[in-house]
Design an enzyme around this catalytic site. Structure first.
Site, PDB file in Angstrom:
ATOM      1  N   ASP A  72       0.844  -1.752   0.298  1.00  0.00           N
ATOM      2  CA  ASP A  72      -0.488  -0.267   0.066  1.00  0.00           C
ATOM      3  C   ASP A  72       0.568   1.123   0.282  1.00  0.00           C
ATOM      4  O   ASP A  72       0.716   1.910   0.373  1.00  0.00           O
ATOM      5  CB  ASP A  72      -0.837   0.066   1.414  1.00  0.00           C
ATOM      6  CG  ASP A  72      -0.551   0.196   2.467  1.00  0.00           C
ATOM      7  OD1 ASP A  72       1.072   0.296   2.363  1.00  0.00           O
ATOM      8  OD2 ASP A  72      -1.523  -0.242   3.190  1.00  0.00           O
ATOM      9  N   LYS A  76       8.913   7.645  15.271  1.00  0.00           N
ATOM     10  CA  LYS A  76       8.571   9.349  14.522  1.00  0.00           C
ATOM     11  C   LYS A  76       8.305  10.291  15.761  1.00  0.00           C
ATOM     12  O   LYS A  76       8.267  11.328  16.322  1.00  0.00           O
ATOM     13  CB  LYS A  76       6.282   9.459  15.028  1.00  0.00           C
ATOM     14  CG  LYS A  76       6.067   8.470  13.991  1.00  0.00           C
ATOM     15  CD  LYS A  76       4.489   8.739  14.450  1.00  0.00           C
ATOM     16  CE  LYS A  76       3.814   7.845  13.622  1.00  0.00           C
ATOM     17  NZ  LYS A  76       2.398   7.610  13.751  1.00  0.00           N
ATOM     18  N   ASP A  92       3.539   7.482   0.399  1.00  0.00           N
ATOM     19  CA  ASP A  92       2.722   6.699   0.860  1.00  0.00           C
ATOM     20  C   ASP A  92       1.059   7.498   0.515  1.00  0.00           C
ATOM     21  O   ASP A  92       1.291   8.592   1.070  1.00  0.00           O
ATOM     22  CB  ASP A  92       3.146   7.016   2.760  1.00  0.00           C
ATOM     23  CG  ASP A  92       1.670   6.510   3.452  1.00  0.00           C
ATOM     24  OD1 ASP A  92       0.787   5.518   2.633  1.00  0.00           O
ATOM     25  OD2 ASP A  92       2.091   6.748   4.599  1.00  0.00           O
TER      26      ASP A  92
END
Length: 347
Positions: free
Chosen positions: A106, A157, A217
């Site tokens: 994906d 992150k 993405d």
């Protein structure tokens, strides 16, 4: 070498488009992204695939079958529940007895495989992670490498100013079968948060290699549109079907264009499409196969999937309409996202 395509995610950030559709089956330039990916890898010599599927898995199976019509062999590893990246790999263990490739299906990634495979062979590691460079790594898992490209740690992150690098996991791995020993069976396992840190802790050699090629993405509607605009402006090398009838305007087969229609590039229109009189299409417009566009329609910065219809006198901007959707006449639609079969009628 077999390639495991991870296609079992729920695609929650792309909803409602993915409510009844696996995220990798969302079309890009009027073909499912998963088809683009399989044919791209096939052209680099990969012809054996295992697809790990969960959400709406029948959509994938019905489209690809055994893969023969695409010139490849496809097997399926079904997941009864969400298993995470490493859990999906473990679930497919019966198919993966030798060195194998894993691709997160994906993410729109068009890697050059040969340098990655050569690096893995030369390093002798248990795993090689393809990396990509980003301007702001704060939304991703960031890696820190030593001088030999061995991965020292992952930072999930981080704040932008605290990131150890701007290199992030690109979602492509070359793995040795030994990796399976470090993935517990029968439960959800994250490869980034659990498996790779475990391998590093146990002094197993995990390396990172920057992957050349387009990477993006497509997780949100905004990013999904951006990928299309990259295709239309040749920043993304995915092929566009159709004839270029003017600079930046591609029309498919058996497409009928009414009188007074104006195209503002870039525009991509599929096969068997009808565009009514005096409509304005573009800029940044993608229209799928077997669509019907009425008269005096202005369609811009938007994507329309196959077999959809827009009636007369409608203005559409910054929108995405899924398969077999319908807009009635006489209204302005901005930032509209329609799931499959939805109909929006004039009040």
């Amino acid at each position: 070498m077999k390639t495991l395509l991870l296609a079992g995610g729920l695609g929650t950030r792309l909803r409602p488009l993915t409510e009844n559709l696996p995220k990798p089956m969302a079309p890009i330039a009027n073909r499912p992204w998963l088809e683009h990916l399989i044919t791209y890898l096939r052209d680099q010599g990969i012809n054996q695939f295992v697809i790990a599927s969960h959400h709406c898995s029948d959509v994938i199976k019905n489209y690809f079958g055994d893969g023969k019509r695409f010139g490849v062999d496809i097997e399926y590893s079904d997941e009864t529940h969400q298993m995470g990246t490493a859990g999906a790999i473990k679930n497919a263990e019966r198919f993966l007895k030798e060195r194998f490739l894993v691709v997160n299906a994906d993410i729109v990634h068009l890697p050059n495989l040969i340098p990655l495979l050569e690096f893995h062979e030369q390093s002798g590691g248990i795993a090689t992670i393809a990396l990509t460079e980003v301007d702001d790594p704060s939304s991703y898992g960031v890696v820190q490498l030593d001088d030999s490209s061995r991965i020292l740690r992952f930072v999930e992150k981080p704040r932008r100013e605290e990131a150890p690098s701007n290199l992030i996991n690109a979602g492509l791995y070359i793995l040795e079968p030994e990796v399976m020993r470090y993935i517990p069976a029968g439960r959800e396992v994250s490869i980034e948060r659990e498996t790779f840190p475990t391998l590093i802790q146990k002094s197993k050699s995990v390396y990172g290699k920057i992957s050349s090629g387009y990477w993006f993405d497509m997780g949100t509607p905004e990013r999904y549109r951006k990928i299309h605009w990259d295709v239309l402006e040749n920043r993304n090398p995915l092929p566009t079907r159709g004839n270029q009838v003017q600079p930046g305007v591609w029309l498919g087969k058996d497409t009928k264009i009414g009188s007074g229609v104006r195209f503002i590039p870039p525009v991509l229109i599929g096969d068997n499409v009808e565009v009514g009189d005096q409509s304005v299409i573009g800029p940044f417009a993608v229209i799928g196969d077997h669509c019907r566009i009425g008269s005096k329609v202005h369609f811009s910065n938007s994507i329309l999937w196959d077999q959809s219809s827009i009636s007369d006198n409608i203005r559409v901007n910054n929108s995405i309409m899924a398969y077999k959707t319908f807009l009635n006449e006489g209204k302005v639609y901005d930032n509209l996202i329609l799931n499959q079969y939805e109909r929006v009628m004039q009040a």
